[in-house]
Design a protein around this motif. Structure first.
Motif, PDB file in Angstrom:
ATOM      1  N   LEU A 143       1.120  14.478  -2.828  1.00 23.75           N
ATOM      2  CA  LEU A 143       0.175  16.314  -2.758  1.00 23.75           C
ATOM      3  C   LEU A 143       0.677  16.581  -4.275  1.00 23.75           C
ATOM      4  CD1 LEU A 143       1.602  17.430   0.407  1.00 23.75           C
ATOM      5  CD2 LEU A 143      -1.355  17.083  -0.739  1.00 23.75           C
ATOM      6  N   TYR A 144       2.195  16.119  -4.853  1.00 26.69           N
ATOM      7  CA  TYR A 144       3.239  16.532  -5.569  1.00 26.69           C
ATOM      8  C   TYR A 144       2.405  16.547  -7.800  1.00 26.69           C
ATOM      9  CZ  TYR A 144       7.415  18.905  -4.746  1.00 26.69           C
ATOM     10  OH  TYR A 144       8.246  19.750  -3.600  1.00 26.69           O
ATOM     11  N   ALA A 145       1.411  15.038  -7.240  1.00 30.02           N
ATOM     12  CA  ALA A 145       1.167  14.996  -7.948  1.00 30.02           C
ATOM     13  C   ALA A 145      -0.287  15.825  -8.594  1.00 30.02           C
ATOM     14  CB  ALA A 145      -0.056  13.659  -8.133  1.00 30.02           C
ATOM     15  N   LEU A 146      -1.353  16.373  -7.085  1.00 34.82           N
ATOM     16  CA  LEU A 146      -2.031  16.562  -7.614  1.00 34.82           C
ATOM     17  C   LEU A 146      -1.851  18.400  -8.040  1.00 34.82           C
ATOM     18  CD1 LEU A 146      -5.257  17.575  -6.540  1.00 34.82           C
ATOM     19  CD2 LEU A 146      -3.859  17.592  -3.658  1.00 34.82           C
ATOM     20  N   LEU A 147      -0.876  18.972  -7.033  1.00 34.62           N
ATOM     21  CA  LEU A 147      -0.285  20.012  -7.481  1.00 34.62           C
ATOM     22  C   LEU A 147      -0.042  20.648  -8.949  1.00 34.62           C
ATOM     23  CD1 LEU A 147       2.067  20.750  -3.813  1.00 34.62           C
ATOM     24  CD2 LEU A 147      -0.565  21.591  -4.265  1.00 34.62           C
ATOM     25  N   GLY A 148       0.640  19.382  -9.624  1.00 34.56           N
ATOM     26  CA  GLY A 148       1.499  19.023 -10.074  1.00 34.56           C
ATOM     27  C   GLY A 148      -0.258  19.472 -11.757  1.00 34.56           C
ATOM     28  N   SER A 149      -1.381  18.663 -11.084  1.00 33.13           N
ATOM     29  CA  SER A 149      -2.571  18.306 -12.437  1.00 33.13           C
ATOM     30  C   SER A 149      -3.008  18.913 -11.985  1.00 33.13           C
ATOM     31  CB  SER A 149      -3.325  17.116 -11.511  1.00 33.13           C
ATOM     32  OG  SER A 149      -3.770  17.123 -12.988  1.00 33.13           O
ATOM     33  N   LEU A 150      -3.618  20.249 -11.009  1.00 35.74           N
ATOM     34  CA  LEU A 150      -4.219  21.423 -10.885  1.00 35.74           C
ATOM     35  C   LEU A 150      -2.890  22.829 -11.563  1.00 35.74           C
ATOM     36  CD1 LEU A 150      -4.986  21.223  -7.423  1.00 35.74           C
ATOM     37  CD2 LEU A 150      -6.645  21.523  -9.067  1.00 35.74           C
ATOM     38  N   ALA A 151      -2.308  23.193 -11.105  1.00 36.58           N
ATOM     39  CA  ALA A 151      -0.938  24.107 -11.721  1.00 36.58           C
ATOM     40  C   ALA A 151      -1.302  23.589 -13.818  1.00 36.58           C
ATOM     41  CB  ALA A 151       0.124  23.701 -11.337  1.00 36.58           C
ATOM     42  N   ALA A 152      -0.758  22.618 -14.475  1.00 30.10           N
ATOM     43  CA  ALA A 152      -0.979  22.340 -15.732  1.00 30.10           C
ATOM     44  C   ALA A 152      -2.584  22.682 -16.371  1.00 30.10           C
ATOM     45  CB  ALA A 152      -0.280  20.568 -16.010  1.00 30.10           C
ATOM     46  N   ARG A 153      -3.736  22.590 -14.828  1.00 27.63           N
ATOM     47  CA  ARG A 153      -4.614  22.960 -16.385  1.00 27.63           C
ATOM     48  C   ARG A 153      -5.372  24.386 -15.697  1.00 27.63           C
ATOM     49  NH1 ARG A 153      -4.012  17.809 -15.510  1.00 27.63           N
ATOM     50  NH2 ARG A 153      -5.547  16.543 -16.789  1.00 27.63           N
ATOM     51  N   TYR A 154      -5.012  24.602 -14.871  1.00 30.88           N
ATOM     52  CA  TYR A 154      -5.075  25.857 -14.671  1.00 30.88           C
ATOM     53  C   TYR A 154      -3.959  27.154 -14.500  1.00 30.88           C
ATOM     54  CZ  TYR A 154      -9.362  23.906 -13.232  1.00 30.88           C
ATOM     55  OH  TYR A 154     -10.449  22.851 -12.934  1.00 30.88           O
ATOM     56  N   PRO A 155      -4.882  28.620 -14.942  1.00 26.87           N
ATOM     57  CA  PRO A 155      -3.632  29.308 -14.997  1.00 26.87           C
ATOM     58  C   PRO A 155      -4.060  29.750 -14.111  1.00 26.87           C
ATOM     59  CG  PRO A 155      -5.043  30.443 -16.422  1.00 26.87           C
ATOM     60  CD  PRO A 155      -5.615  28.462 -15.878  1.00 26.87           C
ATOM     61  N   PRO A 156      -2.009  30.395 -13.345  1.00 25.86           N
ATOM     62  CA  PRO A 156      -2.138  31.166 -12.261  1.00 25.86           C
ATOM     63  C   PRO A 156      -3.372  32.300 -11.783  1.00 25.86           C
ATOM     64  CG  PRO A 156       0.181  31.731 -13.112  1.00 25.86           C
ATOM     65  CD  PRO A 156      -1.088  30.803 -14.438  1.00 25.86           C
ATOM     66  N   ASP A 157      -4.318  33.233 -12.492  1.00 34.35           N
ATOM     67  CA  ASP A 157      -4.854  34.051 -12.539  1.00 34.35           C
ATOM     68  C   ASP A 157      -6.553  33.355 -12.051  1.00 34.35           C
ATOM     69  OD1 ASP A 157      -3.210  36.087 -13.283  1.00 34.35           O
ATOM     70  OD2 ASP A 157      -4.364  36.026 -14.794  1.00 34.35           O
ATOM     71  N   GLU A 158      -6.306  32.087 -12.377  1.00 40.47           N
ATOM     72  CA  GLU A 158      -7.663  30.654 -11.644  1.00 40.47           C
ATOM     73  C   GLU A 158      -7.199  30.399 -10.571  1.00 40.47           C
ATOM     74  OE1 GLU A 158     -10.616  30.572 -13.731  1.00 40.47           O
ATOM     75  OE2 GLU A 158     -10.217  31.966 -15.229  1.00 40.47           O
ATOM     76  N   ALA A 168     -13.818  41.993 -13.969  1.00 40.48           N
ATOM     77  CA  ALA A 168     -12.289  42.603 -13.649  1.00 40.48           C
ATOM     78  C   ALA A 168     -11.608  42.475 -12.542  1.00 40.48           C
ATOM     79  CB  ALA A 168     -12.289  44.606 -14.141  1.00 40.48           C
ATOM     80  N   GLY A 169     -12.680  42.109 -11.953  1.00 35.92           N
ATOM     81  CA  GLY A 169     -11.889  41.391 -10.306  1.00 35.92           C
ATOM     82  C   GLY A 169     -10.463  40.602 -10.682  1.00 35.92           C
ATOM     83  N   HIS A 170     -10.159  40.851  -9.360  1.00 30.49           N
ATOM     84  CA  HIS A 170      -8.906  38.905  -9.203  1.00 30.49           C
ATOM     85  C   HIS A 170      -9.587  38.375  -8.352  1.00 30.49           C
ATOM     86  CE1 HIS A 170      -4.814  37.422  -9.824  1.00 30.49           C
ATOM     87  NE2 HIS A 170      -5.038  37.555  -8.669  1.00 30.49           N
ATOM     88  N   TRP A 171     -10.203  37.198  -8.666  1.00 27.36           N
ATOM     89  CA  TRP A 171     -10.661  36.642  -8.109  1.00 27.36           C
ATOM     90  C   TRP A 171     -10.180  35.006  -8.193  1.00 27.36           C
ATOM     91  CZ3 TRP A 171     -12.033  39.541  -4.168  1.00 27.36           C
ATOM     92  CH2 TRP A 171     -12.464  40.531  -4.228  1.00 27.36           C
ATOM     93  N   PRO A 172      -8.933  34.649  -8.291  1.00 30.60           N
ATOM     94  CA  PRO A 172      -8.957  33.004  -8.280  1.00 30.60           C
ATOM     95  C   PRO A 172      -9.226  32.531  -7.141  1.00 30.60           C
ATOM     96  CG  PRO A 172      -7.168  34.358  -8.013  1.00 30.60           C
ATOM     97  CD  PRO A 172      -7.942  35.342  -7.592  1.00 30.60           C
ATOM     98  N   ARG A 173      -9.525  31.224  -7.741  1.00 31.56           N
ATOM     99  CA  ARG A 173      -9.570  29.716  -6.270  1.00 31.56           C
ATOM    100  C   ARG A 173      -8.618  29.756  -5.680  1.00 31.56           C
ATOM    101  NH1 ARG A 173     -14.229  27.626  -5.262  1.00 31.56           N
ATOM    102  NH2 ARG A 173     -15.971  27.711  -7.945  1.00 31.56           N
ATOM    103  N   ILE A 174      -8.766  29.685  -4.199  1.00 33.46           N
ATOM    104  CA  ILE A 174      -7.514  30.020  -3.279  1.00 33.46           C
ATOM    105  C   ILE A 174      -6.937  28.548  -2.775  1.00 33.46           C
ATOM    106  CG2 ILE A 174      -6.343  30.093  -1.400  1.00 33.46           C
ATOM    107  CD1 ILE A 174      -6.860  33.803  -1.666  1.00 33.46           C
ATOM    108  N   VAL A 175      -6.269  27.616  -2.792  1.00 29.04           N
ATOM    109  CA  VAL A 175      -6.081  25.885  -2.141  1.00 29.04           C
ATOM    110  C   VAL A 175      -5.118  26.662  -0.916  1.00 29.04           C
ATOM    111  CG1 VAL A 175      -5.320  24.009  -2.431  1.00 29.04           C
ATOM    112  CG2 VAL A 175      -6.539  24.447  -4.048  1.00 29.04           C
ATOM    113  N   ALA A 176      -4.260  26.364   0.704  1.00 32.32           N
ATOM    114  CA  ALA A 176      -4.331  26.519   1.020  1.00 32.32           C
ATOM    115  C   ALA A 176      -3.529  24.972   1.287  1.00 32.32           C
ATOM    116  CB  ALA A 176      -4.508  27.052   2.348  1.00 32.32           C
ATOM    117  N   VAL A 177      -2.704  24.645   1.111  1.00 35.75           N
ATOM    118  CA  VAL A 177      -2.263  23.251   1.847  1.00 35.75           C
ATOM    119  C   VAL A 177      -1.030  23.054   3.316  1.00 35.75           C
ATOM    120  CG1 VAL A 177      -0.905  20.480   0.907  1.00 35.75           C
ATOM    121  CG2 VAL A 177      -2.247  22.392  -0.719  1.00 35.75           C
ATOM    122  N   ILE A 178      -1.490  22.220   3.805  1.00 34.91           N
ATOM    123  CA  ILE A 178      -1.047  22.435   4.934  1.00 34.91           C
ATOM    124  C   ILE A 178      -0.504  21.295   5.764  1.00 34.91           C
ATOM    125  CG2 ILE A 178      -1.255  23.340   8.008  1.00 34.91           C
ATOM    126  CD1 ILE A 178      -3.135  24.932   6.876  1.00 34.91           C
TER     127      ILE A 178
END
Length: 902
Positions: A414-429, A508-518
């Motif tokens: 999970l950490y590898a996945l989250l880190g790889s995603l966060a490094a590629r996509y900014p928080p607005d995405e 102009a809308g704020h529509w990032p992709r949402i990923v919910a990890v449970i």
């Protein structure tokens, strides 16, 4: 006259008959001449046939001296001379052809290339040398066979030629590995007759991705792996608009996938029908996927293009490439020591090229935050044979299911996945909502802490230690359902159907992709109650409709076998087409897919095809969760984005919140409708549970139960929050403590209220009845708040009537509860049992208690105070059940604030 006429007619007839005889003679003469000529020509052709068949040098001299063959002898001599003149050039042309089509190691002697590292990348030699042949005195010419991208090979041995067949295949593989750059070709070896020693001289390469040796008993696994690779590669090439991997490679100008050579040593033994059918299916599509098959004594022929090599003895063979009349002298075997040494050097070169074992930093891009999530999310999570293995989250694979027993590396993945995603996509995405149900703090480090003030800017919510707070998971699902409705409404307004189109129409809308990890999501369904029913319905709805609006679920669990809530309701699992199985994971992949059983430690089986075996991709997941590994990336991201994004909401079920630290308390100011804050709401937003004390009947609060610490917390929070909403002398607090052990806490609250400039009157139990009468009869110019601790302890005293009085103190108290709120007098009281609260209220019903907070009280006892509805509540430490009849449809769980002990 009559006789003259008759004689004339007779003359004419005789003349006609004479002419006919003359013509018949001519015809018969011509036919006889034609027959003689045809018989002579036939004799000549028969002689010519005998001479051609035997050869002019071996023909019968009598035939050659036949006078009819004078011209034939001249023609045949001319043809023979031309043939031998042409044949004399064939070996040279063949040598040149092989030199042109099989350059370097593909055709040169081993001394020129053995152990050297290849540099070829895109242009693949179509032919590969196996030996030589000779047709005349002009010298030998090389014999080569097609392989990569061109053909499969079928080798048939003769008795006592197994060693020669192995040497042939070994040399051929070494030629290929030495021609191409390290890692460009991968070899898979399977031998039904050898337990371990399959081409043992190549074993130094087995420690790299270049050579993989398969268990002879696991043929089905190898066939499944090959079939999956063919399907995946075919899908990739077709989607890119190409018919084969070679055409895509030539169009792109770069290699996208390695070539693969699969060697089957069959020894002539029978395979099952299904295995033979699967092999033929694989062979039919393998060449287009960059796979070449080499079969030695297999009980079937490959499909697709096949070159056949039949060994006659240890040194000679015939091939379908050269025909049955050309005897091929096989190249001599390369000495075993030289093969092993060359394999070692190639292995070292491959390890050096791949940089050795991969680390978490190898998952990260060169530049942070450069990708767009409009169409999908794509990020590598590990490596297989040196190449990255990606996880794709989008319309095709909208949700993921991750499974693995304790210690299998699930959290690290999970950490590898989250880190790889966060490094590629900014928080607005990308917006992350992270929830961990197990007793741990897996995600706690992603929020600011005492040691590290940084946080992951992409995280909007982090929930840890919520194994007993299933309501928090339900709150997250409700939030996602609300967001889904909001996005669906926006999509309808802009007349679009998916997130990519919505972002184009509403830039102009704020529509990032949402990923919910449970993590450990099965806790959501641990009970047969309302939480389970609501969570199931919400999860199914989000799973079905979330993909179009860019809302994705990642559900992780140690074991999903015990989730009864989904039996008969497969909607969630069907939508989780992305499956990740850690070693020894059960029931994450398809039932017949056992890839996770054999997966080594620190690996994961990544499958984008709902767990079907052909979708398996094995990935080595680098260490991403050890100290200072993920945090270094987090700090970089924090420094890059923190100024533009708020810190995430942290919900820690193991710690009670502090009243003074919550936003709701800081927002309280004098004026407006007073609200008594009682505890923290278990919700995505950091909100408080509060009872509005406006001037209406029933605006009183009852705290129920014997849990003194939680009861004192609720009473303390109510008093402090109300005091903050009045100016000094605008409110008077009437405090009565009827539980001796609570006196220090009550005294501390009294001192706090006085320090803030408020009027406080301490009441003794003997004067409580008289004070209730005074509250009923005397109007007041200020608000009054009754804080009563342990009301049930004073009931016997209140029930007693003095001589000559018609009403008791309890009657006056009931009047205060009934009439007080309309006269700006509100009661916050603590009863240690529901029965005593019922006794206090009498026969007037429960309407005079508009809000209550229950502690260690069973739900069945609370139905009478919740408009008769069934209350599902089992008491648990540090939690309370709150109900306000003016705002709630059903009770909600809250967390009493933390307060120091006195």
């Amino acid at each position: 006259m009559k006789f003259a006429k008759s004689s004339d007619q007779r003359g004419r007839v005789l003349t006609a008959l004479g002419n006919m005889r003359q013509q018949l003679g001519l015809v018969l003469g011509a036919a006889q001449s034609a027959r003689a000529a045809a018989e002579a020509e036939l004799d000549r052709l028969r002689l010519e046939q005998r001479i051609v068949h035997a050869g002019i040098g071996k023909a019968d001299p009598e035939d050659l001296r036949h006078p009819a063959l004078a011209s034939v002898r001249e023609q045949l001599n001319a043809v023979q001379a031309a043939f031998y003149a042409e044949a004399a050039t064939v070996p040279g042309r063949l040598r040149q052809l092989v030199a042109d089509t099989a350059p370097g190691a593909a055709s040169r002697p081993p001394s020129d290339w053995l152990g050297r590292v290849g540099t070829g990348t895109l242009k693949v030699p179509p032919l590969w040398r196996i030996g030589s042949s000779t047709v005349d005195s002009t010298g030998p010419f090389p014999v080569a066979v097609p392989l990569l991208d061109e053909s499969h090979l079928a080798v048939t041995t003769a008795p006592k030629t197994r060693a020669a067949a192995e040497a042939l295949v070994e040399a051929l593989l070494l030629r290929v590995l030495s021609s191409m750059e390290p890692g460009a070709v991968r070899v898979h070896l399977w031998d039904v007759g050898q337990l371990t020693a399959v081409l043992p001289n190549l074993y130094p390469l087995s420690r790299t991705s270049a050579v993989t040796v398969y268990d002879p008993a696991r043929l089905d696994d190898l066939l499944e792996e090959l079939a999956g690779y063919v399907r995946r590669t075919h899908a990739q090439t077709m989607q890119a608009g190409h018919h084969s991997l070679r055409s895509m490679r030539e169009a792109l100008g770069q290699r996208t996938e390695p070539w693969r050579i699969v060697v089957f040593f069959g020894n002539g033994e029978d395979w099952t029908r299904e295995q033979l059918r699967e092999l033929k299916r694989i062979a039919g599509g393998a060449l287009a996927a960059g796979i070449s098959l080499i079969g030695i004594d297999l009980p079937t022929m490959f499909g697709g293009g096949v070159e056949n090599i039949r060994l006659l003895d240890e040194q000679h063979a015939v091939t379908s490439m050269t025909g049955p009349d050309i005897l091929v002298d096989l190249d001599p075997p390369i000495p075993a020591g030289e093969v092993s040494g060359a394999a070692s050097r190639l292995a070292e070169a491959l390890i050096a090229k791949q940089g050795g074992p991969r680390s978490f930093n190898d998952l990260l891009p060169a530049e942070l935050g450069q990708e767009s999530s409009a169409k999908e999310l794509r990020a590598p999570v590990g490596f297989f044979e040196g190449d990255p293995v990606e996880v794709v989250i989008g319309d095709g694979t909208p949700h993921a299911l991750i499974g693995g027993p304790s210690g299998s590396g699930k959290t690290n993945f999970l950490y590898a996945l989250l880190g790889s995603l966060a490094a590629r996509y900014p928080p607005d995405e990308l917006a992350l909502y992270l929830l961990d149900f197990k007793e741990g703090v897996s995600f706690a480090g992603l929020a600011p802490g005492r040691r590290d003030a940084s946080w992951l800017p992409h995280a909007r919510l982090i929930g840890v230690n919520v194994n007993t707070d299933r309501e928090f998971g339900l709150a997250l699902l409700r939030f996602l359902a609300d967001e889904l409705r909001r996005r669906s409404a926006a999509a309808k307004e802009h007349e679009v159907t998916d997130l990519a189109e919505l972002r184009r129409q509403d830039p102009a809308g704020h529509w990032p992709r949402i990923v919910a990890v449970i993590d450990e999501f099965q806790y959501l369904f641990a009970g047969r109650d309302t939480v389970t029913n609501q969570a199931t319905a919400l999860l199914e709805d989000i799973a079905r409709r979330g993909r179009a609006q860019g809302i994705h679920l990642i559900l992780a669990s140690q074991d999903i076998a015990g989730i009864d809530a989904f039996w008969g309701k497969p909607a969630v699992f069907e939508q989780c087409t992305l499956r990740i199985a850690m070693p020894k994971a059960r029931r994450v992949l398809a039932e017949t897919n056992n890839a996770a059983v054999a997966a080594p430690k620190w690996h994961a089986v990544v499958n984008h095809d709902s767990g079907v075996a052909h979708g398996n991709q094995l990935a080595h997941v680098p260490d991403a969760s050890s100290r200072d590994i993920f945090s270094s990336l987090q700090r970089k991201l924090w420094e890059l984005y923190a100024d533009e994004h708020q810190r995430p909401r942290l919900f820690d079920g193991a710690h009670s919140p502090i009243l003074e630290h919550i936003p709701a308390f800081a927002a309280l100011t004098p004026g407006g409708r007073p609200r008594a804050l009682l505890g923290q709401s278990i919700d995505v937003e950091d909100t408080a549970c509060a009872a509005d004390l406006f001037n209406a009947p029933g605006r009183n609060l009852a705290v129920l139960g014997t849990a003194a610490a939680e009861a004192l917390s609720i009473m303390d929070a109510g008093g402090k929050s109300l005091a903050r909403q009045y100016q000094p002398h605008e409110v008077e607090f009437l405090v009565c403590c009827l539980v001796d052990r609570c006196a220090p806490a009550v005294d501390h609250l009294v001192q706090t209220l006085k320090a803030e400039g408020h009027l406080v009157e301490m009441l003794h139990e003997e004067e409580l009845g008289a004070r209730m009468l005074k509250l009923v009869e005397e109007p007041s110019d200020r608000a009054r708040i009754l804080l009563l601790y342990g009301v049930d302890a004073v009931l016997p005293l209140l029930e007693a009537k003095k001589p000559g009085e018609l009403k008791s103190g309890l009657d006056h108290f009931r009047a205060v509860l009934k009439q007080g709120p309309t006269r700006n007098v509100h009661t916050l009281g603590w009863w240690r049992s529901t029965a005593r609260l019922k006794d206090t209220l009498g026969f007037g019903g429960t309407d005079d208690i508009g809000a209550w907070a229950a502690l260690d009280v069973q739900g069945s006892e609370l139905s009478q105070f919740a408009a008769g509805q069934v209350v599902h509540w089992s008491p648990r430490p540090g939690r309370a059940l709150f109900f306000d009849r003016s705002t709630h449809v059903s009770p909600e769980v809250m967390i009493p604030f933390d307060r120091p002990e006195f």
